[in-house]
Scaffold this active site. Structure first.
Site, PDB file in Angstrom:
ATOM      1  N   LYS A  53      -0.107  32.666  35.570  1.00  0.00           N
ATOM      2  CA  LYS A  53      -1.068  31.965  36.416  1.00  0.00           C
ATOM      3  C   LYS A  53      -0.824  32.308  37.887  1.00  0.00           C
ATOM      4  CE  LYS A  53      -0.071  27.804  34.834  1.00  0.00           C
ATOM      5  NZ  LYS A  53       0.611  27.824  33.547  1.00  0.00           N
ATOM      6  N   CYS A  58       0.320  11.104  35.156  1.00  0.00           N
ATOM      7  CA  CYS A  58       1.291  12.047  34.604  1.00  0.00           C
ATOM      8  C   CYS A  58       2.743  11.673  34.869  1.00  0.00           C
ATOM      9  CB  CYS A  58       0.977  13.475  35.039  1.00  0.00           C
ATOM     10  SG  CYS A  58       1.618  14.005  36.601  1.00  0.00           S
ATOM     11  N   MET A  59       3.047  11.000  35.966  1.00  0.00           N
ATOM     12  CA  MET A  59       4.459  10.819  36.293  1.00  0.00           C
ATOM     13  C   MET A  59       4.911   9.360  36.316  1.00  0.00           C
ATOM     14  SD  MET A  59       5.423  13.707  36.439  1.00  0.00           S
ATOM     15  CE  MET A  59       7.077  13.125  36.640  1.00  0.00           C
ATOM     16  N   MET A 117       4.859  15.243  29.440  1.00  0.00           N
ATOM     17  CA  MET A 117       3.787  14.315  29.093  1.00  0.00           C
ATOM     18  C   MET A 117       3.914  13.719  27.697  1.00  0.00           C
ATOM     19  SD  MET A 117       2.455  14.145  31.789  1.00  0.00           S
ATOM     20  CE  MET A 117       3.543  14.912  32.933  1.00  0.00           C
ATOM     21  N   GLY A 145       4.398  17.746  36.459  1.00  0.00           N
ATOM     22  CA  GLY A 145       3.282  18.613  36.106  1.00  0.00           C
ATOM     23  C   GLY A 145       2.553  19.189  37.292  1.00  0.00           C
ATOM     24  N   GLN A 146       2.671  18.551  38.456  1.00  0.00           N
ATOM     25  CA  GLN A 146       1.892  18.994  39.605  1.00  0.00           C
ATOM     26  C   GLN A 146       2.818  19.394  40.739  1.00  0.00           C
ATOM     27  OE1 GLN A 146      -2.107  17.005  40.127  1.00  0.00           O
ATOM     28  NE2 GLN A 146      -0.927  15.297  39.386  1.00  0.00           N
TER      29      GLN A 146
END
Lengths: 756, 213
Positions: free
Chosen positions: A82, A171-172, A339, A376-377
């Site tokens: 990516k 997500c967190m 997750m 995740g981010q």
């Protein structure tokens, strides 16, 4: 002039050599080979929370290539597929270039002044008639720390509402709850350096190979050099991460809490517990928060013998015992989860149980041992968790409920302390429900795509349609832009400077190398100008550069557990990020928290440290907590009507709602469309062949999608990647959420599947 | 006299050295052009190229039957497969359906249930363009391989490796590769390279019929 053959050869050889090193011998010859060479500048990858360093290759005024940063300690020059195509995202055809206002159902291009005046006027109207709590902000773990900080100041400090959330809630939040309740303070104690010292990796609910490829590569490299390293996976689905697994436990989705308890049971029974560490560093607590003894905890675990766990989770008891012994026997162990653990109605509890394993065996605070949550981010840790971008937080790991914290922040922001409400605002699901009910009338959405990413998404479209929605985005169209009333073009990565804070507490600086495309502007300046038009000129006119915002932010972190006051722009520009706490400009950053080398631990008086190698200073007595949490099932277990457990997730080539990766042709061709993975046994039973069109249905919606018959999910489990708005996995997911962390349960929903 | 001691003229020297360079350039050019042509695969169920070419009636029933549009008619006039059905995995790979509609549709006997019918070829990496070999992390081919972990796997050194005994040559890896041209190709030994007519040594080799424009 007659030219001898020898001379001709000599001359041509010389010219060829000269051309190749960039010298012009022949006058008039235009040597383009090295004329505009590619210049490289260090930055941070825009995708997942790993925080890989990348080099931006710029030729003229165009970014032409991305490569891994060899000097960056995180990825050491490696970069995933990516990141490799990141430069193509900048020039995507789907970039939003002009501010637009929706009039009569159609977007019309307007000037910045008109758009911002319109938004300011509408927001002020709403604020006047319905009070500040009728306004809300929904941010992102992809926004820079500076951007989140500006939004925080505008909404919590100036407008005076705590309805300020971000997608890290999705997500967190459970990981935050886990760290706070078990260790006392948010964010991991260790760093990525532990990978190279670990003897065992426990990967729970994480498809590391696809979602954090570079961390996976570091694990693989470490295992390659040390073949005795063991990798233990707990996941209901066989994933590419399995390549390196030594043992894989397949619990039924949502039933894995019993497995983690059974592992603790075996660890204590077979004498792998570190009794010394437990005596000095650990308290035991029952689920209702009462102190219990170690013996009472053991009594509690009697309910979770491996055999009983087998009956609950479907994992063979022999495998659980084997896994527990592996964990106990390893000298050092590192757990990683994402997750699969966090996005659950019992996400905080599941987090606690992982911490339990480490606390019982003393596998924490030494090189190679750490319960390490993966983000995740790219800036969920930096901007939102540390920057206070959630409804109950303030910058610097502060809480809105604490009067002292409110006072400190109000002083730096230059606003009256009464502006900051003492009550937490609405969390994400409550916020969008309030939007549905009309209690919130205006929302500012920045850098995220909730119309696609919220669970049970179609339920929340009503509110987005009816209320006043301002969307600051770099891309158009997205699922959310369909519902927006005003679109504000935001500068993309490399078009703005700022700081990203990754999973391992490292804050890294990103330079601006390009002018924003079209009329796009930096989110922080959009917010500043909007604030000034809303009447907060005094509070916001002082910000002239990104550094102004950063300096104000780090002044707020001074003395806090996440002290960044030594991480000035000047330092960050030179170094490959700094791992907080960094209390002074000469401090090199901290490798391990709560132990020697942590400035807060070193400052403690001797009598507190006596006989201890760790001091959890977030807890009153410095002791971490082992929680006796009961094993609860998921919110929607499978039944006769909906016999399959549906789980959602990512693929390597795409990221989140696909607005970036789907614009890159190479990545889009690799995975052009969504699919549902189903085990061959189930497929045969239902008469489904590979690539058939099937319908997946839950109690909330149905989705027509292509079947992929493959032995990756266990029988009884379905898997859908969620990157496509055309095949929207979140039509099916459930909006039940964890009562502690308010994080929804994306990972388990009861479903049925049949041929279309 | 030892040939190494034989003196050569300068002319002969340049002729030979420049000849090597010319040859190298020509080969490199040919290589740059050929990967797609080399990756062309015969339909599943074809025994080998020669028997397939002699038996196929070019009715294209298999092309019509293919549910995934993987089988198509070869349009490349230079290829011996010109006019015959074939699979270009870069465009659309074969999914090796369990009931093989292409084989069932074949009336000529060119496609049959031979012993090796599942094997269309064997995948091969081009290490010089593979992202994973160059400080990158990419395992798109592995993630999408229907036999993930068996046909493509990471070996003990963490490098992507292909196990020829498990690889079916379906070409899904070629289809999904993010590099262009793909860094992975299916080597199908059954497809012979086109040979100029004047050097045609095998008289039984069927000559492609030119279609009228």
């Amino acid at each position: 002039m007659p030219l001898k053959r020898r001379e001709f050869l000599k001359a041509s050889a010389a010219a060829a050599a000269a051309a190749s090193i960039g010298v012009n011998l022949i006058p008039g010859m235009d040597n383009k080979l090295f004329a505009d060479a590619v210049s490289w500048e260090k930055s941070v990858c825009r995708f997942c929370g790993t925080g890989c360093g990348v080099m931006i290759g710029k030729k003229g005024d165009k970014v032409v290539a991305i490569k891994g940063d060899l000097k960056n300690p995180i990825n050491k020059g490696h970069i995933c597929v990516k990141g490799f195509f990141l430069h193509k995202v900048i020039y995507a055809k789907t970039r939003l270039l002009y501010p637009m206002i929706k009039r009569n159902g159609k977007f019309e291009r307007v000037s910045w002044d008109e758009a911002l005046d319109y938004v300011a006027r509408r927001f002020n109207e709403i604020r006047k008639t319905d009070g500040p709590d009728a306004l809300a902000f929904y941010g992102s773990g992809q926004a820079e720390t500076e951007e989140t900080y500006m939004a925080n100041k505008l909404f919590k400090g100036c407008i005076g509402t705590n309805n300020m959330e971000g997608n890290p809630r999705l997500c967190m939040a459970s990981a935050v709850g886990g760290y706070l309740s078990s260790l006392g303070l948010d964010e991991p104690a260790g760093t990525y350096q532990d990978i190279e010292h670990a003897e065992l990796f426990l990967l729970v609910g994480s498809n590391t190979a696809e979602c954090h490829p570079i961390i996976f590569e570091r694990i693989v490299r470490h295992k390659t050099k040390n073949p005795t390293v063991k990798i233990l996976i707990i996941d209901p689905r066989k994933t590419p991460t399995d390549q390196v697994a030594d043992i894989h436990l397949f619990p039924k989705p949502g039933w894995d809490l019993a497995v983690l308890h059974a592992m603790a049971h075996v660890i204590i029974k077979e004498g792998y517990a570190d009794l010394d560490f437990i005596k000095n560093h650990v308290n035991f607590k029952s689920n209702d928060g009462k102190d219990i003894t170690f013996e009472a905890y053991q009594q509690f675990l009697e309910d979770y013998t491996p055999e009983k766990a087998e009956a609950i989770s479907g994992v063979p008891a022999g495998d659980i015992i084997k896994a527990a012994r592996m964990f106990g026997q390893a000298k050092t162990a590192m757990s990683m989860w994402t997750m699969g653990i966090n996005q659950r109605t019992r996400g905080v509890w599941a987090n606690n149980l992982i911490h339990n394993l480490h606390l019982l065996t003393g596998k924490i605070g030494v090189p190679g041992s750490d319960p390490f949550s993966l983000t995740g981010q790219p800036n969920a840790c930096g901007g939102v968790r540390e920057g206070g971008g959630l409804c109950h937080l303030l910058p610097g790991h502060r809480k809105v409920t604490n009067p002292k914290h409110r006072e400190e922040v109000a002083k730096v922001w230059g606003v009256p302390v009464g502006n900051i409400q003492p009550k937490p605002g609405k969390h994400t699901i409550a916020m969008f429900e309030a939007l549905n009910e009309g209690k919130i009338k205006g929302i500012y959405i920045m850098c995220t795509n909730p119309a696609q990413s919220l669970p049970y998404a179609q339920k929340f479209w009503k509110g987005l349609k009816e209320q006043f929605v301002v969307l600051a985005e770099s891309f158009y169209p997205t699922a959310t832009s369909d519902f927006a009333d005003v679109l504000l073009p935001a500068a993309f990565w490399a078009e703005k400077e700022g700081v990203y804070g990754c999973t391992e507490r490292r804050s890294q600086y990103m330079p601006q190398v390009l002018q924003p495309m079209g009329e796009a502007r930096w989110d922080a300046w959009i917010l500043r100008d909007l604030a000034m038009r809303m009447g907060f000129k005094k509070e916001f006119e002082k910000y002239r550069t990104a550094e102004d915002i950063w300096n104000e932010y780090i002044s707020l972190t001074k003395g806090r557990d996440m002290d960044l006051s030594g991480a000035t722009y000047a330092r960050l520009k030179k170094e490959r990020g700094l791992v907080w706490p960094v209390p002074s400009e000469t401090h090199p950053g901290t490798y391990k928290r709560y132990t020697q080398g942590d400035p807060f631990f070193d400052e403690l008086p001797e009598e507190k440290k006596k006989g201890r190698r760790m001091y959890f200073y977030g807890k009153p007595d410095g002791k971490a907590v082992v929680w006796a949490r009961p094993a609860k099932p998921p919110a929607e277990p499978t039944d006769k009507d909906f016999p399959y457990a549906l789980t959602t997730g990512r693929v390597l080539e795409h990221w989140h709602t696909g607005t970036m990766t789907r614009a890159v042709l190479e990545l889009a061709r690799a995975v052009p469309r969504a699919y549902v993975e189903i085990h061959p046994q189930d497929a045969r039973k239902l008469g489904i062949a590979n690539r058939d069109t099937v319908v997946v249905e839950t109690r909330r919606g149905k989705l027509e999608i292509e079947a992929r018959v493959i032995d990756r999910p266990e029988p009884g489990t379905l898997f859908i990647p969620w990157h496509w708005k055309e095949w929207l996995a979140n039509l099916l997911t459930i909006d039940a959420f964890d009562p502690g962390s308010k994080e929804p349960e994306y990972k388990v929903a009861a479903a049925r599947i049949y041929k279309a | 006299m030892d040939p190494l001691e034989k003196s050569i003229t300068r002319k002969a020297f340049f002729k030979e050295v420049l000849g090597w360079i010319r040859q190298g350039v020509a080969e490199a050019q040919a290589e740059g052009l050929s990967p797609r042509a080399e990756s062309v695969l015969l339909p599943p169920g074809a025994r080998d190229c020669r028997s397939f070419l002699s038996a196929c009636s070019r009715c294209h029933a298999c092309v019509t039957a293919c549910p995934h549009f993987a089988l198509r008619v070869c349009q490349d006039e230079a290829s011996p497969l010109f006019g015959y059905p074939m699979i270009d995995p870069r465009q659309q790979a074969c999914y090796l359906c369990h009931d093989f509609p292409c084989i069932q549709a074949c009336a000529s006997g060119a496609l049959g249930h031979w012993k090796t019918r599942f094997k269309l070829g064997t995948a091969e990496f081009d290490a010089s363009t593979c992202l994973d070999e160059q400080q990158g992390f990419c395992q798109t081919c592995l993630n999408h391989c229907p036999h993930m972990g068996r046909a493509v796997y990471r070996d003990v050194r963490g490098r992507l490796t292909i196990a020829p005994e498990h690889c079916t040559g379906c070409g899904i890896c070629v289809m999904v590769c993010v590099q262009d041209p793909p860094a992975i190709a299916i080597r199908a030994p059954a497809v012979p390279q086109p040979v100029p007519e004047d050097r045609q040594t095998d008289p039984s080799f069927p000559k492609p019929e030119k279609r009228e424009a």
